[in-house]
Design an enzyme around this catalytic site. Structure first.
Site, mmCIF file in Angstrom:
data_model
loop_
_atom_site.group_PDB
_atom_site.id
_atom_site.type_symbol
_atom_site.label_atom_id
_atom_site.label_comp_id
_atom_site.label_asym_id
_atom_site.label_seq_id
_atom_site.Cartn_x
_atom_site.Cartn_y
_atom_site.Cartn_z
ATOM 1 N N GLU A 73 11.867 2.121 14.255
ATOM 2 C CA GLU A 73 11.021 3.225 13.771
ATOM 3 C C GLU A 73 9.795 3.308 14.656
ATOM 4 O O GLU A 73 9.652 2.550 15.610
ATOM 5 C CB GLU A 73 10.661 3.031 12.295
ATOM 6 C CG GLU A 73 10.054 1.698 11.990
ATOM 7 C CD GLU A 73 9.908 1.394 10.491
ATOM 8 O OE1 GLU A 73 9.905 2.329 9.667
ATOM 9 O OE2 GLU A 73 9.764 0.209 10.173
ATOM 10 N N LYS A 119 6.472 -2.110 1.826
ATOM 11 C CA LYS A 119 5.308 -1.521 2.503
ATOM 12 C C LYS A 119 4.091 -2.439 2.387
ATOM 13 O O LYS A 119 3.181 -2.202 1.591
ATOM 14 C CB LYS A 119 5.019 -0.135 1.922
ATOM 15 C CG LYS A 119 4.156 0.734 2.827
ATOM 16 C CD LYS A 119 4.208 2.175 2.389
ATOM 17 C CE LYS A 119 3.169 3.040 3.057
ATOM 18 N NZ LYS A 119 3.263 3.086 4.506
ATOM 19 N N LEU A 139 11.051 1.048 7.078
ATOM 20 C CA LEU A 139 10.471 1.525 5.831
ATOM 21 C C LEU A 139 11.264 2.753 5.377
ATOM 22 O O LEU A 139 11.620 3.609 6.196
ATOM 23 C CB LEU A 139 9.002 1.915 6.041
ATOM 24 C CG LEU A 139 8.316 2.282 4.729
ATOM 25 C CD1 LEU A 139 8.055 1.044 3.881
ATOM 26 C CD2 LEU A 139 7.009 3.008 4.977
ATOM 27 N N ARG A 142 8.066 4.010 -4.796
ATOM 28 C CA ARG A 142 8.154 3.012 -3.724
ATOM 29 C C ARG A 142 7.145 1.881 -3.955
ATOM 30 O O ARG A 142 7.443 0.711 -3.675
ATOM 31 C CB ARG A 142 7.932 3.655 -2.355
ATOM 32 C CG ARG A 142 8.155 2.653 -1.219
ATOM 33 C CD ARG A 142 8.152 3.296 0.147
ATOM 34 N NE ARG A 142 6.883 3.928 0.449
ATOM 35 C CZ ARG A 142 6.663 4.725 1.475
ATOM 36 N NH1 ARG A 142 7.643 5.003 2.319
ATOM 37 N NH2 ARG A 142 5.486 5.270 1.686
ATOM 38 N N TYR A 172 0.825 -1.208 0.000
ATOM 39 C CA TYR A 172 0.000 0.000 0.000
ATOM 40 C C TYR A 172 0.856 1.253 0.000
ATOM 41 O O TYR A 172 2.072 1.186 0.181
ATOM 42 C CB TYR A 172 -0.955 -0.004 1.199
ATOM 43 C CG TYR A 172 -0.319 0.327 2.542
ATOM 44 C CD1 TYR A 172 0.533 -0.574 3.176
ATOM 45 C CD2 TYR A 172 -0.567 1.539 3.171
ATOM 46 C CE1 TYR A 172 1.105 -0.268 4.397
ATOM 47 C CE2 TYR A 172 0.006 1.844 4.405
ATOM 48 C CZ TYR A 172 0.837 0.941 5.012
ATOM 49 O OH TYR A 172 1.417 1.245 6.219
ATOM 50 N N ARG A 179 -8.354 -20.698 -1.427
ATOM 51 C CA ARG A 179 -7.238 -20.409 -0.522
ATOM 52 C C ARG A 179 -6.121 -21.399 -0.789
ATOM 53 O O ARG A 179 -6.337 -22.614 -0.722
ATOM 54 C CB ARG A 179 -7.688 -20.510 0.930
ATOM 55 C CG ARG A 179 -6.589 -20.173 1.921
ATOM 56 C CD ARG A 179 -7.131 -20.107 3.349
ATOM 57 N NE ARG A 179 -6.088 -19.725 4.298
ATOM 58 C CZ ARG A 179 -5.282 -20.578 4.921
ATOM 59 N NH1 ARG A 179 -5.398 -21.883 4.715
ATOM 60 N NH2 ARG A 179 -4.351 -20.144 5.758
HETATM 61 N N1 PMP Z 1 7.701 3.612 8.889
HETATM 62 C C1 PMP Z 1 6.553 2.921 8.935
HETATM 63 C C2 PMP Z 1 6.515 1.599 9.621
HETATM 64 C C3 PMP Z 1 5.384 3.464 8.346
HETATM 65 O O1 PMP Z 1 4.227 2.768 8.395
HETATM 66 C C4 PMP Z 1 5.441 4.741 7.749
HETATM 67 C C5 PMP Z 1 4.212 5.376 7.157
HETATM 68 N N2 PMP Z 1 3.662 4.649 6.133
HETATM 69 C C6 PMP Z 1 6.671 5.423 7.720
HETATM 70 C C7 PMP Z 1 7.782 4.818 8.300
HETATM 71 C C8 PMP Z 1 6.817 6.761 7.064
HETATM 72 O O2 PMP Z 1 6.838 6.663 5.685
HETATM 73 P P1 PMP Z 1 6.300 7.825 4.746
HETATM 74 O O3 PMP Z 1 7.067 9.065 5.118
HETATM 75 O O4 PMP Z 1 6.603 7.383 3.383
HETATM 76 O O5 PMP Z 1 4.843 7.970 5.048
#
Ligand code: PMP
Length: 286
Positions: A182, A150, A206, A52, A33, A101
């Site tokens: 994070e 993601k 991410l 991305r 996503y 499935r």
């Molecule tokens: N880390 C994680 C785990 C996230 O879910 C997000 C937001 N989607 C981010 C970092 C920040 O990424 P972005 O700046 O691309 O929204």
């Protein structure tokens, strides 16, 4: 008036939009996503999100959907049809439905499921929270090892947010091997002696689109950036802390595990970076 959403080539009222119960996104979290912000009716960092998305699909060996060529048009169409001034566009691509499935991937010519919807957030950039900052708790990071992709496997981040709520905090910072990876849905930073410290890119986090922009603006503004992992103790002893994400931009963090960071108010670096990010992103929004 009901929201108009996009599903596999069609714009439909949300009540009429459907996805198969055999969809791989539903059964296996086999989906990726993106969330793109809209300010003043325009998309922020669209190219970064589209790039991305392509990378996430490729890392999982997912067939890119036919929509890849028209993503910008679809985003703009949804903004227009739903009269979005400020808000978010959520996009999800799953590996589609094999009609049953099965752990094996369906044939490569299976149509990926593509869903997009809008979330209206008037005044998104004027968040009162950004003026006071937020509190975080630390929790163990027990997610899988490919956080650079993601995917929609958001159960643990969701649980971490609930743990934060239960503890009376706003969000959770995830810790692995003693270092912050994070936030539950954002990239994390501390500021110490004028230096901005944030974890380096790897499969552990991410690769935030907002992170990339903010670090570029910080360097342009002659701020010093050090990309390395930091501990929760360093965060508590820092002059400032903050996080970045596409939906919250730059958000000051003023409390970590109940301890006040710096003065307990949003720090000058976070406040300035938020201003620069919003100003520059609005300029390049499309
Ligand atoms: N880390 C994680 C785990 C996230 O879910 C997000 C937001 N989607 C981010 C970092 C920040 O990424 P972005 O700046 O691309 O929204």
């Amino acid at each position: 008036m009901s929201r108009i959403v996009y599903v596999n080539g069609e714009y439909l009222p949300e009540e009429q939009a459907t996805v198969s119960i055999f969809d791989r996104g539903f059964l296996f979290a086999d989906a990726v996503y993106e969330v793109t912000s809209v300010l003043g009716g325009k998309l922020l960092d669209f190219d970064g999100h589209a790039r991305r998305l392509a990378r996430s699909l490729s890392e999982l060996g997912m067939t890119p959907p036919p929509e890849m060529e028209d993503l910008l048009t679809i985003h703009r169409e949804l903004v227009a049809r739903n009269d979005i001034v400020d808000g978010l566009i959520y996009l999800q691509v799953s590996r589609g439905s094999a009609g049953d499935r099965d752990f094996h991937f369906p044939p490569a010519d299976t149509r990926p499921t593509v869903v997009l919807f809008t979330q209206s957030k008037p005044g998104l950039a004027d968040s009162p929270t950004a003026k006071v900052g937020i509190s975080v708790i630390s929790v163990e990071d027990i997610r899988w090892g490919r956080r650079d992709i993601k995917t929609v496997q958001l159960l643990y981040p969701s649980m971490a947010k609930m743990m934060a709520e239960k503890a009376g905090a706003d969000d959770a910072w995830l810790v692995e091997d003693g270092k912050v990876t994070e936030g539950s849905s954002n990239n994390t930073y501390i500021v110490k002696d004028g230096k901005i410290i944030t974890r380096e890119l790897s499969k552990d986090i991410l690769h935030g689109i907002t992170r990339a922009a903010v670090l570029r603006f910080a360097e342009e503004a002659q701020m010093v950036v050090e990309e390395r992992a930091f501990t929760i103790d360093e965060a508590k002893a820092a002059d400032e802390a903050f996080f970045t994400s596409a939906s919250a931009f730059v958000m000051p963090v003023v409390k970590v595990d109940g301890e006040t960071v710096g003065t307990g108010k949003p720090g000058p670096v976070a406040v300035r970076l938020r201003e620069i990010y919003l100003e520059e992103s609005r300029k390049t929004a499309i």
